[in-house]
Scaffold this active site. Structure first.
Site, PDB file in Angstrom:
ATOM      1  CD  GLU A 295      -3.397  -6.484   3.431  1.00  0.00           C
ATOM      2  OE1 GLU A 295      -2.930  -5.632   3.773  1.00  0.00           O
ATOM      3  OE2 GLU A 295      -3.793  -7.242   2.387  1.00  0.00           O
TER       4      GLU A 295
ATOM      5  CD  GLU B  76      -2.766  -1.457   2.185  1.00  0.00           C
ATOM      6  OE1 GLU B  76      -4.212  -1.303   1.977  1.00  0.00           O
ATOM      7  OE2 GLU B  76      -2.352  -1.661   3.324  1.00  0.00           O
TER       8      GLU B  76
END
Length: 262
Positions: free
Chosen positions: A132, A112
């Site tokens: 995730e 990210e």
């Protein structure tokens, strides 16, 4: 005490190096705070022409610090990530070009962070992904949105839903990274690219970045108006005067001597 974020200045190019090797550069709250403070400070420094993020030649960032997520409540995580959006937004909107130099893992929060940058230059052993879902959650620091905008919704869903990791050459084919270079040349190639950007006209690059970033989420007529406003704003700027003067005088422009709010 180990300094978790190192800062190096070199001829207009600033490198922020993540420095938690024993934790594979996991993004702790303290490290994120240090990045945020540095980015805010550097954004107003006109001597900074390019910002590079690095994790060294072993790992970029293996993700968030999982030990700081255990036992957190929904309210706590919302507040924490609501604060983090100011960090990610400050990187994405940094007024000069940004580069993520990636070797090894760039997973979860590391991915990210890289997605917030304008460019991603990686070594062949780089592995990028948002895994995730493998631990029962999902990306929460912009990964679902920035990845989809970069490589398309269907491809982003495949990576995120399956928690897949993407090797360097596949990431290049997806358009997730800009170039893959041998690890022995990674620093030199990144520096050379940063130097090219640093020699360019800073204010036009800033305006082009504003137009591209602001234009991608609005209807085309609005985006074109943003472009025209950014374009018009350049006329009479120090970079414009230097560029036109150099063209008429048949010499190379020296944009580094141009001084303005970019």
């Amino acid at each position: 005490m180990t300094v978790e974020l190192l800062e190096e200045h070199r001829d207009g190019v600033v490198t922020l190096a993540l420095n938690r090797p024993e934790k594979r550069n996991a993004l702790s709250i303290d490290l994120l705070s240090s990045i945020h403070e540095a980015v805010r400070r550097l954004s107003s420094d006109e001597t900074v022409r390019v910002l590079v993020f690095s994790g060294g030649l072993d790992v970029f960032a293996a993700g968030g610090d999982i030990t700081q997520l255990q036992g957190a409540t929904p309210e706590e995580m919302f507040r924490r990530y609501e604060w983090q959006r100011y960090l990610w937004d400050s990187i994405e909107s940094f007024p000069r070009p940004t580069i993520a130099m990636i070797a090894g893992l760039a997973l979860g929060g590391g991915c990210e962070l890289a997605l917030c940058c304008d460019f991603r230059i990686v070594s062949p052993d780089a592995v990028i992904g948002l895994p995730e879902t493998r631990i029962g959650v999902m990306p929460g620091a912009g990964g679902t949105q920035r990845l989809a905008r970069l490589i398309g919704t269907s491809r982003a869903k495949e990576i995120i839903f399956l928690g897949e990791t993407v090797p360097a050459e596949q990431a290049l084919a997806y358009g997730l990274v800009n170039k893959v270079v041998e690890k022995t040349q990674l620093v030199a190639e990144t520096q050379a690219f940063a130097d090219r950007l640093a020699r360019a006209a800073s204010f036009p690059l800033q305006m082009a970045k504003v137009a591209i970033n602001a234009g991608q989420d609005v209807p085309l007529p609005t985006a074109l108006k943003i472009e025209r406003l950014a374009f018009s704003n350049l006329f009479g700027s120090a970079d414009h005067v230097e560029g036109v003067g150099a063209f008429l005088e048949k010499r190379k422009p020296d944009f580094k001597r141009s001084k303005q709010g970019g």
